[in-house]
Scaffold this motif. Structure first.
Motif, PDB file in Angstrom:
ATOM      1  N   GLY A 115      27.733  44.846  37.515  1.00  7.58           N
ATOM      2  CA  GLY A 115      27.953  45.304  36.145  1.00  7.58           C
ATOM      3  C   GLY A 115      27.173  46.566  35.856  1.00  7.58           C
ATOM      4  N   TYR A 235      24.603  33.535  38.109  1.00  8.20           N
ATOM      5  CA  TYR A 235      24.170  34.883  38.460  1.00  8.20           C
ATOM      6  C   TYR A 235      23.013  34.748  39.437  1.00  8.20           C
ATOM      7  CZ  TYR A 235      22.135  39.534  37.823  1.00  8.20           C
ATOM      8  OH  TYR A 235      21.614  40.779  38.027  1.00  8.20           O
ATOM      9  N   ASN A 291      28.485  34.646  33.397  1.00  9.44           N
ATOM     10  CA  ASN A 291      28.455  35.522  34.574  1.00  9.44           C
ATOM     11  C   ASN A 291      28.270  34.629  35.792  1.00  9.44           C
ATOM     12  OD1 ASN A 291      28.004  37.414  36.582  1.00  9.44           O
ATOM     13  ND2 ASN A 291      26.053  38.135  35.742  1.00  9.44           N
ATOM     14  N   PRO A 292      29.248  34.566  36.717  1.00 11.16           N
ATOM     15  CA  PRO A 292      30.373  35.484  36.920  1.00 11.16           C
ATOM     16  C   PRO A 292      31.691  35.028  36.303  1.00 11.16           C
ATOM     17  CG  PRO A 292      30.182  34.045  38.807  1.00 11.16           C
ATOM     18  CD  PRO A 292      29.077  33.631  37.863  1.00 11.16           C
ATOM     19  N   TYR A 322      25.510  39.356  27.376  1.00 11.89           N
ATOM     20  CA  TYR A 322      26.893  39.805  27.168  1.00 11.89           C
ATOM     21  C   TYR A 322      27.407  39.472  25.771  1.00 11.89           C
ATOM     22  CZ  TYR A 322      26.823  40.390  32.227  1.00 11.89           C
ATOM     23  OH  TYR A 322      26.498  40.788  33.507  1.00 11.89           O
ATOM     24  N   LYS A 360      24.145  45.816  29.404  1.00 16.29           N
ATOM     25  CA  LYS A 360      25.504  45.271  29.295  1.00 16.29           C
ATOM     26  C   LYS A 360      26.120  45.677  27.955  1.00 16.29           C
ATOM     27  CE  LYS A 360      24.377  43.587  33.222  1.00 16.29           C
ATOM     28  NZ  LYS A 360      24.763  44.332  34.424  1.00 16.29           N
ATOM     29  N   ALA A 457      32.083  38.859  28.793  1.00 15.89           N
ATOM     30  CA  ALA A 457      31.298  39.434  29.894  1.00 15.89           C
ATOM     31  C   ALA A 457      32.062  40.585  30.559  1.00 15.89           C
ATOM     32  CB  ALA A 457      30.853  38.373  30.885  1.00 15.89           C
ATOM     33  N   TYR A 459      33.487  40.311  34.022  1.00 14.86           N
ATOM     34  CA  TYR A 459      33.911  39.882  35.355  1.00 14.86           C
ATOM     35  C   TYR A 459      35.083  38.914  35.306  1.00 14.86           C
ATOM     36  CZ  TYR A 459      29.020  41.231  35.556  1.00 14.86           C
ATOM     37  OH  TYR A 459      27.840  41.892  35.377  1.00 14.86           O
ATOM     38  N   ARG A 513      33.911  37.662  42.967  1.00 12.69           N
ATOM     39  CA  ARG A 513      33.706  38.243  41.634  1.00 12.69           C
ATOM     40  C   ARG A 513      34.198  39.674  41.628  1.00 12.69           C
ATOM     41  NH1 ARG A 513      28.086  39.533  38.397  1.00 12.69           N
ATOM     42  NH2 ARG A 513      28.123  41.317  39.832  1.00 12.69           N
ATOM     43  N   THR A 515      34.520  42.978  39.015  1.00 16.57           N
ATOM     44  CA  THR A 515      34.203  43.541  37.702  1.00 16.57           C
ATOM     45  C   THR A 515      35.440  44.192  37.087  1.00 16.57           C
ATOM     46  OG1 THR A 515      33.613  45.781  38.393  1.00 16.57           O
ATOM     47  CG2 THR A 515      31.883  44.106  38.526  1.00 16.57           C
TER      48      THR A 515
END
Length: 543
Positions: A115, A235, A291-292, A322, A360, A457, A459, A513, A515
């Motif tokens: 991210g 995460y 996340n994720p 986020y 973020k 978020a 992802y 994952r 983005t």
């Protein structure tokens, strides 16, 4: 060698002594003989010492003072997949692209592994950067040209902030918790967001959220017998930090079938299992938005989580970095502090730590390293220890502190920057929502891939059903199947994703994952590359 030298020395001394004893009247001769034998003895020792020293030096050169085996085993246990093997491979490919253009089937590396919005083309918020520039170079505040280059409210805000900083110097140390005036601003922003009071003394400004997480792990973990509840997938900062501080990660699995839901029954089951193994679970990590996984918790679910922590005596570690990234109209962000206060729990009723970051949201200021944690529900004695750990780090960087205050106190109605600020903010968030939907639809159209909706978020975390032939090929390459897929994707397209195995997943399932951060105009080409690669991959390994 030592035995040989000792025997040789003994022989020489014996010979020399016998010469003196058997020739007592021939002093000249016997002294000469004695000198001869003792000289040989001295040379023997000198030669031996030189040889020994040379051997030791050679040995020292061949064995470095620090080896992997002599490192802290906690460091060796720690892993961080977001910057792991796939990313190293991508960086090597990027260097090769520069040195040998046209040698790969792609022209650039597209980093969808982390991210890091501005690295992929997202522009910083103008108001934030104007204030930062003025604070870092305050001598231009009094120049007439500044009025034409900067908005009036950014100039005023810079003056306000500089007046709060000792010496008006962004290059100076601050209070270990951060500049008091900036913490006042952040507390006011939290109060405006939640509708409940916030105390500036509860705010600890940090270099992003990561140091705050490390700080809490360092405080809570005493040994391997202490466990920290973490979501799976999670995460990797959390698993890495727990490993570094010598604790035990206690997993609770999010339910993919219900959009990565957090079930209290799962928490109870995993808590019972951990306690049966002699593990004392100290805290519960909740990442919201995820996340994720990108899910946003419903308020009723959050209330159940608060009750669970209260009943079981757990510290609630709320990762809320986020909170600005919500993409579906049916969901909205509620901080765990707001939820707990609305349930009637006060400052002293439940230990709660909320993490926020400037990396973020819509700002994406990863490199500025700004963030904070709000710490409530701890005794004064424990608070002293938290402050002590913060003091060891001296303070966080001032630019990051300023950004954290700006994030929680953006331009208001009537300010010169108000319209442009909200146009920039909304433009970024609306574009992220469109990108999320486009990528989600594309992934769900591919054979063997299912992808839950990205509610928030940055992802997507699609599940991939890999053919047995591909799994066997991965085993032969000594890679996890999803890591094998990710490496093949990178080598074919230049797209970097993180294997799901780096985040944790239900055994026997595979994910990656992805983005949503590449710029919107690049998304169609990425979808085309991904689609073509996936079709070829599935055809190659079809059972």
């Amino acid at each position: 060698m030592r035995k040989f030298v000792a025997q040789k020395a003994k022989s020489l001394l014996s010979t020399a002594s016998s010469h003196r004893l058997t020739n007592p009247h021939h002093h000249t001769c016997s002294s000469s003989d004695y000198y001869y034998y003792t000289s040989r003895l001295a040379r023997l020792f000198t030669t031996t010492l030189d040889s020994s020293s040379s051997s030791m030096a050679s040995s020292n050169k061949s064995t470095p003072p620090v080896t992997v085996d002599s490192l802290n085993p906690k460091v060796l246990k720690c892993e961080y997949a977001v910057r792991g093997e796939i990313v190293s491979l991508a960086q090597n490919l990027q260097q090769d692209l520069k040195a040998n253009p046209g040698t790969h089937p792609f022209e650039e590396i597209i980093y969808c592994n982390i991210g890091n919005p501005q690295s992929l083309g997202q522009q910083p918020i103008t108001f934030f950067r104007e204030v930062l520039a003025l604070c870092d170079h305050p001598t231009i505040l009094d120049k007439s040209e500044t009025q034409g280059l900067f908005s009036a409210d950014s100039i005023n805000r810079a003056w306000e902030i500089l007046d709060q900083i000792p010496g008006r110097a962004t290059g100076a140390y601050s209070h270990s918790q951060g500049v008091k005036g900036l913490r006042d601003t952040i507390a006011a922003g939290i109060e405006a967001r939640d509708g409940f009071p916030a105390n500036p003394d509860d705010i600890f400004l940090t270099d992003g959220a990561s140091p705050a997480v490390h700080m809490m792990m360092q405080l809570l973990i005493r040994s391997e017998s202490d466990g920290i509840f973490c979501p799976i997938p999670q995460y990797p900062l959390y698993s890495a930090s727990i490993a570094l501080h010598g604790g035990t990660l206690v997993p609770y699995y999010l339910d993919e079938a219900t959009g990565w839901g957090l079930e209290i029954s799962e928490l109870k089951k995993q808590l019972e299992t951990a306690r049966s193994k002699g593990i004392t679970v100290r805290a519960l990590v909740v990442i919201n938005p995820g996340n994720p996984t990108g899910q946003v918790l419903a308020e009723v679910n959050q209330r159940d989580i608060v009750e669970f922590c209260k009943k079981e005596g757990l510290v609630l570690l709320a990762d809320e970095v986020y909170q600005e990234n919500i993409y579906v109209p049916e969901k909205q962000f509620h901080s765990f502090k707001k939820v707990s206060r609305s349930m009637g729990y006060g400052d002293k009723d439940i230990p709660l730590v909320s993490f926020q970051s400037v990396s973020k949201g819509y700002y994406g200021e990863c490199g500025k390293r700004g963030g904070y944690m709000e710490v409530t529900g701890f005794t004064p004695e424990v608070r002293e220890q938290i402050y002590k750990v913060a003091s060891v780090n001296l303070c966080s960087n001032i630019s990051g502190q300023i950004l954290a205050s700006l994030v929680m106190s953006p331009p208001k109605v009537g300010d010169e920057s108000y319209d442009s600020y909200f146009a920039e903010r909304d433009g970024i968030l609306q574009s992220l929502a469109r990108r999320a939907k486009t990528l989600e639809d594309a992934l769900n159209s591919l054979e063997g891939i299912t992808c839950n909706k990205a509610e928030g978020a940055m992802y997507l975390f699609p599940r991939i059903q890999l053919p047995n032939k591909a799994i066997k090929a991965a085993e032969a390459a000594k890679k996890a199947p999803d890591a094998f897929y990710a490496a093949r994707l990178l080598n074919a397209t230049g797209i970097v994703v993180v294997p799901g195995s780096g985040f944790g997943q239900v055994p026997g399932t595979w994910h990656f994952r992805f983005t949503i951060l590449p710029q919107e105009e690049k998304i169609p080409a990425i979808v085309t590359q991904l689609t073509e690669f996936h079709k070829k991959f599935m055809d190659e390994f079809r059972d």
